[in-house]
Design a protein around this motif. Structure first.
Motif, PDB file in Angstrom:
ATOM      1  N   MET A 500     -27.933   1.793  32.235  1.00 21.33           N
ATOM      2  CA  MET A 500     -28.935   2.544  31.777  1.00 21.33           C
ATOM      3  C   MET A 500     -28.863   2.981  30.098  1.00 21.33           C
ATOM      4  SD  MET A 500     -28.824   5.534  34.583  1.00 21.33           S
ATOM      5  CE  MET A 500     -29.721   5.483  36.349  1.00 21.33           C
ATOM      6  N   LYS A 501     -29.980   3.044  29.532  1.00 19.89           N
ATOM      7  CA  LYS A 501     -30.177   3.552  28.052  1.00 19.89           C
ATOM      8  C   LYS A 501     -29.510   4.730  27.853  1.00 19.89           C
ATOM      9  CE  LYS A 501     -32.700   3.021  23.934  1.00 19.89           C
ATOM     10  NZ  LYS A 501     -34.151   2.611  23.383  1.00 19.89           N
ATOM     11  N   ARG A 502     -28.583   5.040  27.046  1.00 18.99           N
ATOM     12  CA  ARG A 502     -28.261   6.366  26.900  1.00 18.99           C
ATOM     13  C   ARG A 502     -29.218   7.157  25.739  1.00 18.99           C
ATOM     14  NH1 ARG A 502     -25.063   9.675  23.458  1.00 18.99           N
ATOM     15  NH2 ARG A 502     -23.452  11.015  24.500  1.00 18.99           N
ATOM     16  N   LEU A 503     -29.985   8.098  26.324  1.00 17.28           N
ATOM     17  CA  LEU A 503     -30.821   8.532  25.007  1.00 17.28           C
ATOM     18  C   LEU A 503     -30.238   9.785  24.352  1.00 17.28           C
ATOM     19  CD1 LEU A 503     -34.235   8.427  27.025  1.00 17.28           C
ATOM     20  CD2 LEU A 503     -33.385   6.806  25.545  1.00 17.28           C
ATOM     21  N   SER A 504     -29.265  10.693  25.092  1.00 20.09           N
ATOM     22  CA  SER A 504     -28.842  11.936  24.521  1.00 20.09           C
ATOM     23  C   SER A 504     -28.094  12.383  25.657  1.00 20.09           C
ATOM     24  CB  SER A 504     -29.955  12.850  24.097  1.00 20.09           C
ATOM     25  OG  SER A 504     -30.951  13.452  25.176  1.00 20.09           O
ATOM     26  N   ARG A 505     -27.145  13.472  25.000  1.00 17.06           N
ATOM     27  CA  ARG A 505     -26.220  14.273  25.753  1.00 17.06           C
ATOM     28  C   ARG A 505     -27.077  15.777  25.475  1.00 17.06           C
ATOM     29  NH1 ARG A 505     -20.041  15.969  25.183  1.00 17.06           N
ATOM     30  NH2 ARG A 505     -21.064  17.964  24.411  1.00 17.06           N
ATOM     31  N   GLU A 506     -27.084  16.561  26.923  1.00 20.74           N
ATOM     32  CA  GLU A 506     -27.429  17.884  26.743  1.00 20.74           C
ATOM     33  C   GLU A 506     -26.312  18.675  27.608  1.00 20.74           C
ATOM     34  OE1 GLU A 506     -31.561  18.151  28.265  1.00 20.74           O
ATOM     35  OE2 GLU A 506     -32.240  16.272  27.025  1.00 20.74           O
ATOM     36  N   GLY A 507     -26.051  19.907  26.881  1.00 21.05           N
ATOM     37  CA  GLY A 507     -24.971  20.871  27.385  1.00 21.05           C
ATOM     38  C   GLY A 507     -23.813  20.031  27.365  1.00 21.05           C
ATOM     39  N   GLY A 508     -22.793  20.544  28.252  1.00 19.50           N
ATOM     40  CA  GLY A 508     -21.461  20.121  28.488  1.00 19.50           C
ATOM     41  C   GLY A 508     -20.677  20.737  27.175  1.00 19.50           C
ATOM     42  N   LYS A 509     -19.193  20.766  27.626  1.00 17.59           N
ATOM     43  CA  LYS A 509     -18.301  21.133  26.487  1.00 17.59           C
ATOM     44  C   LYS A 509     -17.290  20.022  26.699  1.00 17.59           C
ATOM     45  CE  LYS A 509     -17.631  25.346  25.440  1.00 17.59           C
ATOM     46  NZ  LYS A 509     -17.093  26.683  25.618  1.00 17.59           N
ATOM     47  N   GLU A 510     -17.034  19.492  25.565  1.00 21.76           N
ATOM     48  CA  GLU A 510     -15.757  18.337  25.872  1.00 21.76           C
ATOM     49  C   GLU A 510     -14.482  18.963  26.185  1.00 21.76           C
ATOM     50  OE1 GLU A 510     -15.385  14.341  25.634  1.00 21.76           O
ATOM     51  OE2 GLU A 510     -17.122  15.310  25.037  1.00 21.76           O
ATOM     52  N   GLY A 511     -14.063  18.163  27.427  1.00 22.17           N
ATOM     53  CA  GLY A 511     -12.804  18.454  27.882  1.00 22.17           C
ATOM     54  C   GLY A 511     -12.862  19.556  28.972  1.00 22.17           C
ATOM     55  N   ASP A 512     -13.988  20.447  29.096  1.00 24.96           N
ATOM     56  CA  ASP A 512     -14.041  21.496  30.128  1.00 24.96           C
ATOM     57  C   ASP A 512     -14.811  20.979  31.281  1.00 24.96           C
ATOM     58  OD1 ASP A 512     -14.052  23.719  31.229  1.00 24.96           O
ATOM     59  OD2 ASP A 512     -14.673  25.071  29.561  1.00 24.96           O
ATOM     60  N   SER A 513     -13.979  21.005  32.546  1.00 26.92           N
ATOM     61  CA  SER A 513     -14.553  20.380  33.704  1.00 26.92           C
ATOM     62  C   SER A 513     -15.552  21.248  34.256  1.00 26.92           C
ATOM     63  CB  SER A 513     -13.497  20.107  34.733  1.00 26.92           C
ATOM     64  OG  SER A 513     -12.920  21.037  35.001  1.00 26.92           O
ATOM     65  N   ARG A 514     -15.680  22.499  33.837  1.00 28.45           N
ATOM     66  CA  ARG A 514     -16.286  23.883  34.653  1.00 28.45           C
ATOM     67  C   ARG A 514     -17.545  23.982  34.045  1.00 28.45           C
ATOM     68  NH1 ARG A 514     -11.962  27.911  32.485  1.00 28.45           N
ATOM     69  NH2 ARG A 514     -12.052  26.788  30.740  1.00 28.45           N
TER      70      ARG A 514
END
Length: 567
Positions: A500-514
């Motif tokens: 799949m072509k990666r267009l963008s990341r939205e939200g999330g916090k690096e390292g935080d699984s919650r």
């Protein structure tokens, strides 16, 4: 494909090792032909060693740049015979204290922006702009780092702006080591802003277009610098900030790196980054003015072993300054420590020994981050220990200022080696060596004790799932194509697939699984879709977490800010 071209560094060098001789004099001249940069004209003059043999040290290995001497081209010598062979060090034979002229070129690395994987030790030379660290640009006769030196630009091409922290040497003599520890930039689209901090000049040079203006970056930097000068009780000094583009990251990602110099810091970033939105980045880099530069420095070999001091302490103080200056609130301060603790507690390298960290430091992101986080948490712990031992009279700030003063007075030793004795002199009961043996050398987890943040921030421990992105995030960010999806992981379960072509990341916090993370992607049909999921792995770990105590009065908050800010 790598496109080789010509970079020349015009360098005049005269040894100050012998009484009455001129200082080492460096000159750098960009050559523009038909409107494009084709070279930086190169010449190097110096007095040879008395024994008739001089080793000429070319740029070697620095900051992920390996074998930088390979970029040196067309090396010629007058006044001495250049022995054939050699790589990082070239042997010159000549008459005793002969006048020698060396000319050389550095290869241009391409005509497009360098990209997020650029090794910052390598010069970046483009038709319309250039940026280089002195470590990757300037040669020097061996053994003369402490010799006097001067710097000057050659002829400035029409329409070009040239900027360097070496401009601070205008009209005065510095040292060869200052020439090497430098940054130079130039181009046709350089925005330069001049300001004053504590009476000293601050210059910001930005190449290209960015979300935040050069003036906004300057204003934020000036506020931070004012607070850091106050922390160290120092006067202002001339300082330069350079901002150069890595280009746009594929798939909507971003990347930034900063390199601190004694009187400058160089930022290389993808151009979608707003440098005013994370003041910690600016605060960290300016703090390198003192840590480790004025507190003992770093060893020439295996310097990353001391990053717990040079980088970890710098992170600790950057956070403290942002709170003290009012740029951050108590909530901001707590949020940053929660980011740190989430990353540290959940890191695969959390319990790496120092030897294990060093073995994979330049290839493993978790290992690279480990000394930063260990050092920050140890600094936090020792700061509270010093306060307790002194009945509140002293803090880690007093220890660091004492070490700075000792180095200025001539104390010998690298910063990390000087620190235990400096702290012991002010707080004899704190066994720093034992802490280092356990947490840095041995890799034992740094568990913070209750009260380390004072009365306004509560510390708790909870069990949470490990962070599992479910695919190869680093490779996918570089290529813009999703790859390495784990069929047993959370990304696959949510519908993410290889290719799949990666267009963008939205939200999330690096390292935080919650925190739910989302990726906007396009499948074979080209239709975009948003795939969201919790990046939670199947195993758990103990997480330390910080929160602001509810119901604090304004007076209590002010007292806590003063406490955490080291006042």
């Amino acid at each position: 494909m790598r496109i080789w071209g010509l970079v020349a560094a015009m360098v005049f060098v005269a040894s100050g090792a012998f009484a009455g001789q001129a200082p080492v004099a460096y000159r750098l001249t960009p050559v523009v032909e038909r409107g494009a940069l084709s070279a930086l004209a190169v010449e190097m003059r110096f007095v040879g060693d008395a024994d008739g043999v001089t080793d000429l040290e070319l740029p070697s290995s620095w900051a992920e740049g390996e074998k930088l001497w390979r970029l040196v081209d067309h090396l010629t010598v007058d006044g001495a015979r250049l022995d054939p062979g050699g790589e990082a060090v070239r042997l010159l034979r000549h008459g005793s204290r002969a006048a020698i002229t060396v000319r050389y070129r550095l290869a241009i690395t391409g005509e497009t922006d360098p990209g997020r994987d650029h090794a910052k030790g390598e010069p970046v030379v483009r038709p319309a702009w250039f940026m280089a660290h002195g470590e990757g640009l300037f040669a020097a006769p061996a053994g003369r780092q402490g010799d006097p030196a001067t710097f000057a630009w050659g002829a400035r091409p029409k329409g070009w702006t040239l900027v360097s922290d070496l401009d601070h040497l205008a009209g005065r003599t510095g040292k060869v080591s200052e020439i090497i520890d430098s940054v130079v930039v130039g181009g046709t689209q350089v925005t330069r802003v001049n300001a004053k901090v504590a009476g000293a000049p601050l210059r910001v040079a930005v190449i290209g277009q960015w979300p935040a203006s050069a003036q906004a970056v300057t204003d934020m930097a000036a506020r931070i610098m004012t607070a850091e000068n106050a922390l160290w009780r120092d006067r202002g000094q001339p300082f330069l900030i350079t901002v150069t583009p890595l280009g746009e990251a594929k798939g909507g990602g971003s990347s930034s790196t900063g390199t601190g110099k004694s009187d400058a810091f160089a930022i290389e970033s993808t151009t979608n980054v707003d440098l005013t939105r994370d003041p910690h980045f600016l605060a960290h880099e300016y703090m390198h003015t003192w840590l480790p530069n004025q507190t003992g420095g770093l060893p020439l070999e295996d310097e990353a072993r001391d990053y717990w001091f040079s980088e970890g302490f710098t992170d600790f103080y950057a956070t403290r300054v942002l709170l003290a200056s009012g740029i951050w609130s108590l909530e901001d301060y707590a949020a940053r420590y929660n980011e740190v603790l989430t990353r540290y507690d959940g890191s695969a390298a959390r319990n790496f020994t120092a030897d294990q960290v060093m073995a994979v430091f330049w290839t493993n992101q978790d290992a690279q981050q480990s000394p930063y986080d260990r050092g920050r948490l140890l600094a936090l712990t020792w700061d509270r220990a010093v306060r307790t031992a002194s009945g509140g009279r002293l803090s880690l700030d007093d220890v660091m200022r004492r070490q700075r003063d000792a180095v200025r007075a001539g104390a010998k030793g690298y910063g990390a080696a000087l620190f235990p004795g400096t702290l012991r002199a002010l707080a004899p009961g704190i066994d720093v060596e034992a802490d280092l043996a356990r947490h840095v050398t041995g890799g034992e987890t740094v568990w913070l004790e209750s009260g380390v943040f004072g009365p306004c921030l509560a510390l708790a421990r909870k069990s949470v799932p490990v962070f599992d992105r479910g695919f190869d995030g680093a490779k996918s960010g570089q290529t813009g194509i999703i790859s390495g999806v784990d069929p047993a992981g959370p990304a696959y379960a949510a519908g993410l697939r290889d290719g799949m072509k990666r267009l963008s990341r939205e939200g999330g916090k690096e390292g935080d699984s919650r925190v739910e993370i989302g990726y906007r992607v396009a499948g074979p049909d080209g239709v975009p879709s948003l795939i969201k999921y919790l990046p939670a792995g199947k195993t758990t770990f103990d997480l330390q977490a910080v929160s602001v105590v509810p119901g604090l009065s304004g007076e209590q908050r002010a007292a806590c800010v003063a406490d955490l800010a080291g006042r």
